[in-house]
Design a protein around this motif. Structure first.
Motif, PDB file in Angstrom:
ATOM      1  N   ALA A  29       0.846  -1.103   0.009  1.00 52.15           N
ATOM      2  CA  ALA A  29       0.173   0.005   0.104  1.00 52.15           C
ATOM      3  C   ALA A  29       0.987   1.287   0.125  1.00 52.15           C
ATOM      4  O   ALA A  29       2.093   1.175   0.679  1.00 52.15           O
ATOM      5  CB  ALA A  29      -0.879  -0.106   1.119  1.00 52.15           C
ATOM      6  N   ARG A  30       0.485   2.243  -0.757  1.00 48.52           N
ATOM      7  CA  ARG A  30       1.202   3.390  -0.890  1.00 48.52           C
ATOM      8  C   ARG A  30       1.238   4.220   0.268  1.00 48.52           C
ATOM      9  O   ARG A  30       2.240   4.962   0.700  1.00 48.52           O
ATOM     10  CB  ARG A  30       0.853   4.202  -2.038  1.00 48.52           C
ATOM     11  CG  ARG A  30       1.648   4.165  -3.260  1.00 48.52           C
ATOM     12  CD  ARG A  30       1.210   4.714  -4.603  1.00 48.52           C
ATOM     13  NE  ARG A  30       1.326   6.155  -4.388  1.00 48.52           N
ATOM     14  CZ  ARG A  30       2.188   6.890  -4.548  1.00 48.52           C
ATOM     15  NH1 ARG A  30       3.593   6.094  -4.622  1.00 48.52           N
ATOM     16  NH2 ARG A  30       2.438   8.232  -4.461  1.00 48.52           N
ATOM     17  N   ALA A  91       4.677   5.914   1.732  1.00 49.84           N
ATOM     18  CA  ALA A  91       5.492   4.908   2.063  1.00 49.84           C
ATOM     19  C   ALA A  91       5.800   4.320   0.963  1.00 49.84           C
ATOM     20  O   ALA A  91       5.390   3.293   0.264  1.00 49.84           O
ATOM     21  CB  ALA A  91       5.109   3.968   3.346  1.00 49.84           C
ATOM     22  N   GLY A  92       6.760   4.717  -0.146  1.00 50.94           N
ATOM     23  CA  GLY A  92       7.083   4.203  -1.335  1.00 50.94           C
ATOM     24  C   GLY A  92       7.951   3.168  -0.968  1.00 50.94           C
ATOM     25  O   GLY A  92       8.152   2.631   0.158  1.00 50.94           O
TER      26      GLY A  92
END
Lengths: 175, 131
Positions: A29-30, A91-92
């Motif tokens: 999840a991004r 959160a890449g």
């Protein structure tokens, strides 16, 4: 009897699917908020697995502590950080290749060693429900007799962690 | 004189898990979950997301403990003699859950302090001790 076994299998595969899908959400999840929310079904699934394995007290504790406390704590921290940090909490991913190789090798080695081992049960396991009433009492007795020292140690660790968390998270007084 | 070699050890046997759920299924699920948690720890660029990966790994370890406790320890249908040896794995799992709570609290406090003092998101960028 066979119906129970089939129900057990069906429940396991269903729960395993839920756990793995939501874990995928956690790791891809991004937004941190979405990842933390994806952790919820994963932890609930693990609690259900404890129920399948006859750990009824663990099921309750997992829901109380993990789902009720830890996830809420993480969500709380995420919301607090969103006010401090500008631009939201993205959160890449980085080092994708290293992560794939490292985690894949670790997981693969464990799986190969599981497949090469023959597990033989000592006695036939009973049905989980037969322990339903006794589980709590037995674990309580174990904690107060055989595992008294770990029990006291974990109490001290909890206290120290609580004090440490307060000291770390406190705002520095202005000089 | 013919050269005589010692016999090769037998090839290891692979015990493929069947369709019915047994110990191996739980262990395999836990291995996959552990790998996913490790992947998150390595790849995520946000410290809170790294913590989420650690939670996944702890849960995987807990599944192992409870599964071993259920499948490989002696159970008794009647009598109470064997009960004491049965639930040790669950006791360990409870201790792990308590430690996970400590770890989450301290970890989040450290992340908060990092934000305040350094304004850093990515754990790779925290290098005050590194020149």
């Amino acid at each position: 009897m066979t119906a129970e076994i089939w129900f057990n299998d069906f429940a396991f595969y269903l729960i395993a699917g839920i756990i793995l899908l939501s874990a995928l959400g956690v790791i891809f999840a991004r937004r941190v908020m979405h990842a933390a929310l994806c952790l919820l079904p994963c932890l609930l699934g693990v609690a259900a697995l404890y129920g399948l394995l006859g750990g009824h007290l663990l099921l309750a504790i997992q829901i109380l502590v993990y789902v009720g406390a830890i996830t809420v704590l993480i969500l709380f921290a995420v919301m607090m950080l969103q006010r401090i940090v500008r631009g939201g909490l993205l959160a890449g991913s980085q080092h994708l290749l290293a992560g794939l190789v490292g985690a894949g090798m670790m997981s693969g080695i464990i799986m190969i060693s599981i497949l090469l081992t023959q597990f033989r049960p000592l006695l036939r396991p009973t049905q989980p429900s037969q322990f339903a009433g006794d589980n709590v009492r037995l674990i309580g007795e174990l904690f107060l007799t055989k595992y008294l020292l770990p029990f006291e140690a974990i109490s001290v660790v909890l206290l120290v962690a609580m004090v440490g968390a307060i000291i770390l998270a406190r705002k520095e007084p202005e000089e | 004189m013919p050269l005589s070699l010692p016999p090769l050890p037998p090839a290891p046997e692979i015990y493929l898990p069947g369709i019915h759920v047994g110990l191996s299924h739980y262990l395999l699920l836990s291995a996959i979950l552990f790998g996913m948690g490790l992947f998150a720890v390595i790849t995520r660029r946000h410290a809170v997301a790294v913590l989420l990966g650690i939670e996944l790994m702890l849960n995987a370890a807990n599944i192992n403990l409870v599964a071993f406790s259920h499948y490989l320890s002696p159970h008794s249908n009647f009598g109470e003699m064997l009960y004491n040896t049965v639930l040790d794995g669950q006791v360990f799992a409870l201790i792990v859950i308590a430690l996970a709570a400590c770890e989450a609290a301290v970890g989040l406090a450290i992340i908060l302090a990092l934000y305040r003092n350094l304004g850093v998101v990515n754990p790779d960028e925290v290098q005050s001790l590194k020149w």
